[in-house]
Scaffold this motif. Structure first.
Motif, PDB file in Angstrom:
ATOM      1  N   SER A  77       0.815  -1.212   0.000  1.00 48.72           N
ATOM      2  CA  SER A  77       0.000   0.000   0.000  1.00 48.72           C
ATOM      3  C   SER A  77       0.852   1.267   0.000  1.00 48.72           C
ATOM      4  N   ALA A  78       2.037   1.189   0.587  1.00 44.65           N
ATOM      5  CA  ALA A  78       2.894   2.375   0.649  1.00 44.65           C
ATOM      6  C   ALA A  78       3.306   2.840  -0.745  1.00 44.65           C
ATOM      7  N   SER A  79       3.550   1.870  -1.624  1.00 47.99           N
ATOM      8  CA  SER A  79       3.966   2.215  -2.988  1.00 47.99           C
ATOM      9  C   SER A  79       2.853   2.022  -4.007  1.00 47.99           C
ATOM     10  N   ASN A  80       1.650   1.643  -3.528  1.00 49.28           N
ATOM     11  CA  ASN A  80       0.507   1.417  -4.433  1.00 49.28           C
ATOM     12  C   ASN A  80       0.844   0.391  -5.509  1.00 49.28           C
ATOM     13  N   THR A  81       1.546  -0.664  -5.113  1.00 46.68           N
ATOM     14  CA  THR A  81       1.968  -1.677  -6.070  1.00 46.68           C
ATOM     15  C   THR A  81       1.305  -3.011  -5.767  1.00 46.68           C
ATOM     16  N   LEU A  82       0.761  -3.612  -6.801  1.00 44.81           N
ATOM     17  CA  LEU A  82       0.122  -4.925  -6.710  1.00 44.81           C
ATOM     18  C   LEU A  82       1.064  -5.949  -7.344  1.00 44.81           C
ATOM     19  N   HIS A  83       1.153  -7.117  -6.729  1.00 46.37           N
ATOM     20  CA  HIS A  83       2.014  -8.169  -7.265  1.00 46.37           C
ATOM     21  C   HIS A  83       1.223  -9.449  -7.497  1.00 46.37           C
ATOM     22  N   LEU A  84       1.732 -10.263  -8.415  1.00 52.69           N
ATOM     23  CA  LEU A  84       1.219 -11.613  -8.584  1.00 52.69           C
ATOM     24  C   LEU A  84       2.419 -12.536  -8.728  1.00 52.69           C
ATOM     25  N   GLN A  85       2.668 -13.326  -7.711  1.00 55.95           N
ATOM     26  CA  GLN A  85       3.732 -14.323  -7.751  1.00 55.95           C
ATOM     27  C   GLN A  85       3.159 -15.594  -8.354  1.00 55.95           C
ATOM     28  N   MET A  86       3.737 -16.006  -9.458  1.00 54.70           N
ATOM     29  CA  MET A  86       3.247 -17.163 -10.191  1.00 54.70           C
ATOM     30  C   MET A  86       4.283 -18.272 -10.071  1.00 54.70           C
ATOM     31  N   ASN A  87       3.928 -19.348  -9.396  1.00 53.63           N
ATOM     32  CA  ASN A  87       4.827 -20.492  -9.226  1.00 53.63           C
ATOM     33  C   ASN A  87       4.250 -21.716  -9.919  1.00 53.63           C
ATOM     34  N   ASN A  88       5.139 -22.638 -10.284  1.00 54.20           N
ATOM     35  CA  ASN A  88       4.716 -23.880 -10.937  1.00 54.20           C
ATOM     36  C   ASN A  88       3.756 -23.581 -12.091  1.00 54.20           C
ATOM     37  N   VAL A  89       4.174 -22.687 -12.951  1.00 55.94           N
ATOM     38  CA  VAL A  89       3.306 -22.267 -14.045  1.00 55.94           C
ATOM     39  C   VAL A  89       3.102 -23.408 -15.032  1.00 55.94           C
ATOM     40  N   LYS A  90       1.965 -23.345 -15.722  1.00 53.76           N
ATOM     41  CA  LYS A  90       1.580 -24.366 -16.689  1.00 53.76           C
ATOM     42  C   LYS A  90       1.320 -23.705 -18.039  1.00 53.76           C
ATOM     43  N   PRO A  91       1.403 -24.468 -19.126  1.00 54.08           N
ATOM     44  CA  PRO A  91       1.131 -23.879 -20.448  1.00 54.08           C
ATOM     45  C   PRO A  91      -0.233 -23.200 -20.520  1.00 54.08           C
ATOM     46  N   GLU A  92      -1.205 -23.712 -19.797  1.00 57.31           N
ATOM     47  CA  GLU A  92      -2.535 -23.095 -19.817  1.00 57.31           C
ATOM     48  C   GLU A  92      -2.589 -21.760 -19.070  1.00 57.31           C
ATOM     49  N   ASP A  93      -1.495 -21.381 -18.434  1.00 57.04           N
ATOM     50  CA  ASP A  93      -1.422 -20.053 -17.818  1.00 57.04           C
ATOM     51  C   ASP A  93      -1.034 -18.986 -18.837  1.00 57.04           C
ATOM     52  N   THR A  94      -0.703 -19.399 -20.046  1.00 59.38           N
ATOM     53  CA  THR A  94      -0.353 -18.461 -21.105  1.00 59.38           C
ATOM     54  C   THR A  94      -1.517 -17.524 -21.369  1.00 59.38           C
ATOM     55  N   ALA A  95      -1.266 -16.224 -21.265  1.00 56.32           N
ATOM     56  CA  ALA A  95      -2.340 -15.233 -21.409  1.00 56.32           C
ATOM     57  C   ALA A  95      -1.736 -13.836 -21.293  1.00 56.32           C
ATOM     58  N   VAL A  96      -2.556 -12.851 -21.622  1.00 53.00           N
ATOM     59  CA  VAL A  96      -2.245 -11.472 -21.273  1.00 53.00           C
ATOM     60  C   VAL A  96      -2.851 -11.231 -19.893  1.00 53.00           C
ATOM     61  N   TYR A  97      -2.029 -10.767 -18.978  1.00 53.48           N
ATOM     62  CA  TYR A  97      -2.474 -10.530 -17.599  1.00 53.48           C
ATOM     63  C   TYR A  97      -2.727  -9.041 -17.395  1.00 53.48           C
ATOM     64  N   TYR A  98      -3.896  -8.743 -16.845  1.00 56.26           N
ATOM     65  CA  TYR A  98      -4.312  -7.367 -16.617  1.00 56.26           C
ATOM     66  C   TYR A  98      -4.486  -7.094 -15.133  1.00 56.26           C
ATOM     67  N   CYS A  99      -4.090  -5.926 -14.727  1.00 54.70           N
ATOM     68  CA  CYS A  99      -4.323  -5.423 -13.387  1.00 54.70           C
ATOM     69  C   CYS A  99      -5.603  -4.586 -13.423  1.00 54.70           C
ATOM     70  N   ALA A 100      -6.434  -4.715 -12.404  1.00 54.12           N
ATOM     71  CA  ALA A 100      -7.678  -3.959 -12.343  1.00 54.12           C
ATOM     72  C   ALA A 100      -7.878  -3.392 -10.943  1.00 54.12           C
ATOM     73  N   ALA A 101      -8.600  -2.282 -10.874  1.00 55.13           N
ATOM     74  CA  ALA A 101      -8.849  -1.645  -9.589  1.00 55.13           C
ATOM     75  C   ALA A 101     -10.230  -1.006  -9.575  1.00 55.13           C
ATOM     76  N   GLU A 102     -10.830  -0.982  -8.397  1.00 51.73           N
ATOM     77  CA  GLU A 102     -12.148  -0.379  -8.231  1.00 51.73           C
ATOM     78  C   GLU A 102     -12.279   0.087  -6.788  1.00 51.73           C
ATOM     79  N   PRO A 103     -12.784   1.303  -6.561  1.00 52.32           N
ATOM     80  CA  PRO A 103     -12.924   1.793  -5.184  1.00 52.32           C
ATOM     81  C   PRO A 103     -13.960   1.001  -4.404  1.00 52.32           C
ATOM     82  N   LEU A 104     -13.750   0.924  -3.122  1.00 50.21           N
ATOM     83  CA  LEU A 104     -14.697   0.255  -2.241  1.00 50.21           C
ATOM     84  C   LEU A 104     -16.067   0.918  -2.396  1.00 50.21           C
ATOM     85  N   PRO A 105     -17.104   0.158  -2.683  1.00 50.41           N
ATOM     86  CA  PRO A 105     -18.426   0.757  -2.867  1.00 50.41           C
ATOM     87  C   PRO A 105     -18.908   1.476  -1.611  1.00 50.41           C
ATOM     88  N   ARG A 106     -19.692   2.529  -1.809  1.00 44.81           N
ATOM     89  CA  ARG A 106     -20.228   3.267  -0.677  1.00 44.81           C
ATOM     90  C   ARG A 106     -21.409   2.549  -0.046  1.00 44.81           C
TER      91      ARG A 106
END
Length: 132
Positions: A77-106
């Motif tokens: 949160s300090a650097s506003n950075t999101l991570h995804l650690q991907m281990n033991n990857v498989k061929p079916e993990d092949t894709a374009v990966y997108y980051c998404a964000a949405e504010p907490l609903p009121r």
């Protein structure tokens, strides 16, 4: 203005690891839901993006069945950075990966946060290719 910029994609052999990052600006990630989505080859429309992992504003994580136990979502949160650690990857993990964000609903919202239509802010995507 909310902006998201992914990095860390590339080519990796099956069984290997990869770490994706998404730097956010223009918002406070401690008040936003953030997630990783992916679109397999041939799935070019936003509505075809599938949720991979979600992290709530207070740090609760949820994973798709296909990546449970292999991928880990985290955020700094300090650097506003999101991570995804991907281990033991498989061929079916092949894709374009997108980051998404949405504010907490009121108002109280009972959604899963695993659907593309629950997010208004998206990065440009980063390609991950897993070879067998």
């Amino acid at each position: 203005q909310v902006r998201l910029l992914e990095s860390g994609g590339g080519s990796v052999q099956a069984g290997g690891s990869l770490r994706l990052s998404c730097v956010g600006s223009g918002f406070n990630s401690s008040t936003y839901y953030m997630a990783w989505f992916r679109a397999a080859p041939g799935e070019e429309r936003k509505m075809e993006r599938k949720g991979v992992a979600v992290i709530s504003p207070d740090g609760i994580t949820t994973y798709g069945d296909s990546v449970q136990g292999r991928f880990t979502i985290s955020k700094d949160s300090a650097s506003n950075t999101l991570h995804l650690q991907m281990n033991n990857v498989k061929p079916e993990d092949t894709a374009v990966y997108y980051c998404a964000a949405e504010p907490l609903p009121r108002v109280k919202y009972g959604g899963s946060w695993f659907y593309w239509y629950e997010y208004n802010y998206w990065g440009q995507g980063t390609q991950v290719t897993v070879s067998s």
